[in-house]
Design a protein around this motif. Sequence first.
Motif, short mmCIF file in Angstrom:
data_model
loop_
_atom_site.label_atom_id
_atom_site.label_comp_id
_atom_site.label_asym_id
_atom_site.label_seq_id
_atom_site.Cartn_x
_atom_site.Cartn_y
_atom_site.Cartn_z
N GLU A 1 -13.00 6.32 -1.33
CA GLU A 1 -11.58 6.65 -1.28
C GLU A 1 -10.81 5.69 -2.19
OE1 GLU A 1 -10.05 6.66 2.66
OE2 GLU A 1 -11.46 8.18 3.40
N THR A 2 -9.87 6.23 -2.94
CA THR A 2 -9.03 5.39 -3.79
C THR A 2 -7.76 5.02 -3.03
OG1 THR A 2 -9.84 6.41 -5.83
CG2 THR A 2 -7.73 5.25 -5.94
N HIS A 3 -7.51 3.73 -2.91
CA HIS A 3 -6.29 3.22 -2.30
C HIS A 3 -5.36 2.74 -3.41
CE1 HIS A 3 -7.94 2.44 2.02
NE2 HIS A 3 -8.45 3.54 1.50
N ARG A 4 -4.08 3.02 -3.27
CA ARG A 4 -3.10 2.65 -4.29
C ARG A 4 -2.07 1.67 -3.72
NH1 ARG A 4 -4.17 5.77 -8.53
NH2 ARG A 4 -5.34 7.71 -8.12
N LYS B 1 0.82 -1.21 0.00
CA LYS B 1 0.00 0.00 0.00
C LYS B 1 0.85 1.26 0.00
CE LYS B 1 -4.11 1.76 2.38
NZ LYS B 1 -5.04 1.48 3.50
N THR B 2 0.52 2.19 -0.88
CA THR B 2 1.24 3.46 -0.96
C THR B 2 0.37 4.65 -0.59
OG1 THR B 2 0.74 3.67 -3.33
CG2 THR B 2 2.82 2.60 -2.72
N SER B 3 -0.95 4.51 -0.63
CA SER B 3 -1.84 5.60 -0.22
C SER B 3 -3.20 5.05 0.16
CB SER B 3 -1.98 6.65 -1.33
OG SER B 3 -2.73 6.14 -2.41
N GLY B 4 -3.89 5.77 1.05
CA GLY B 4 -5.21 5.34 1.50
C GLY B 4 -5.22 5.18 3.00
N ARG B 5 -6.23 5.75 3.64
CA ARG B 5 -6.33 5.68 5.09
C ARG B 5 -6.66 4.27 5.57
NH1 ARG B 5 -10.51 9.98 7.17
NH2 ARG B 5 -11.66 9.32 5.31
N ARG C 1 1.60 -0.75 -4.73
CA ARG C 1 2.74 -0.99 -5.61
C ARG C 1 3.47 -2.23 -5.11
NH1 ARG C 1 8.23 0.34 -6.82
NH2 ARG C 1 8.46 1.03 -9.00
N THR D 1 -5.05 -0.46 -7.98
CA THR D 1 -5.85 0.40 -7.10
C THR D 1 -7.09 -0.35 -6.61
OG1 THR D 1 -7.18 1.29 -8.92
CG2 THR D 1 -5.16 2.50 -8.33
N GLU E 1 1.54 -2.02 -10.25
CA GLU E 1 0.72 -1.06 -9.53
C GLU E 1 -0.76 -1.35 -9.78
OE1 GLU E 1 1.92 2.86 -10.58
OE2 GLU E 1 3.85 2.70 -9.52
#
Length: 276
Positions: free
Chosen positions: A213-216, A35-39, A218, A264, A262
Amino acid sequence: MSDTTPFLDQQLISGSLYGNQQRLAARTGALLSAKTSGRSAAEVISALALQACSSVGGLVLDIGCGRGASTVALARSLPRSRVLALDASAALLVAARHRLQQSGWQAATIQADFHQLPLPAGRAELAVAAFCLYHSPRPRRVLQEIARCMAPGGTVILATKSADSYAALDRLVAASGLDPQAETRPSLYGTFHSGNITALAASVLTVHDVRHETHRFRFHDLAHASAYLATSPKYRLPPGLSGNPTAFAERLSERLPDGPIETTSEVSYLAATVPG
């Protein structure tokens, strides 16, 4: 099997999917490490719960609690509420109790099918059902059962993901030839997803808040992606690959160039109340 998707096969759900916690722990661990982003979902859910709870000592339900991440978050955010965690898997409840013990927070646990909750009507102030309703072929029926347990005006918090979550990984498996139909296989989130969460909830509850919310993610390489892919029952793979990330990675590396992957996922949260 009466259902065409493994995610609705009750024998599979109670067996290799959730009969022990190893598969879910491996799956979650692989995703979190990529995970690189997302709460954090537990963070969002506990914040919504804190906004909703008004009475001291009210009953809070964590339905489909899994390994207890949301249970701990609820117990921490609402220390004067009575938190009750429910799940159909005895093994996951053991993991949830261990997590609670390690955290120092308390909650009761009970094994239960969310289609028929062993609870009296009209008692709960708050109920959370996060990342679980897609295991029902009739999620509206589950919502009706949750509503039955709620006090008038009580809050229900739901969470799920988009049906096309992690689509890049499906394309990877298809491109490898290990399952050429990977992109058309039924999604884990097929019956309850970001696209229908609002309509389904609104058929039973009064919806107040919906957030997407979009989670990303890698994954570093094929081996890293295989740690997640090997946990999914959705693909029709050659023998020896399901549940075996090392073998999965070896077969992928024979067919595809190595490198980062990558992808999402859209995560959706909904807060609603039971009509008074």
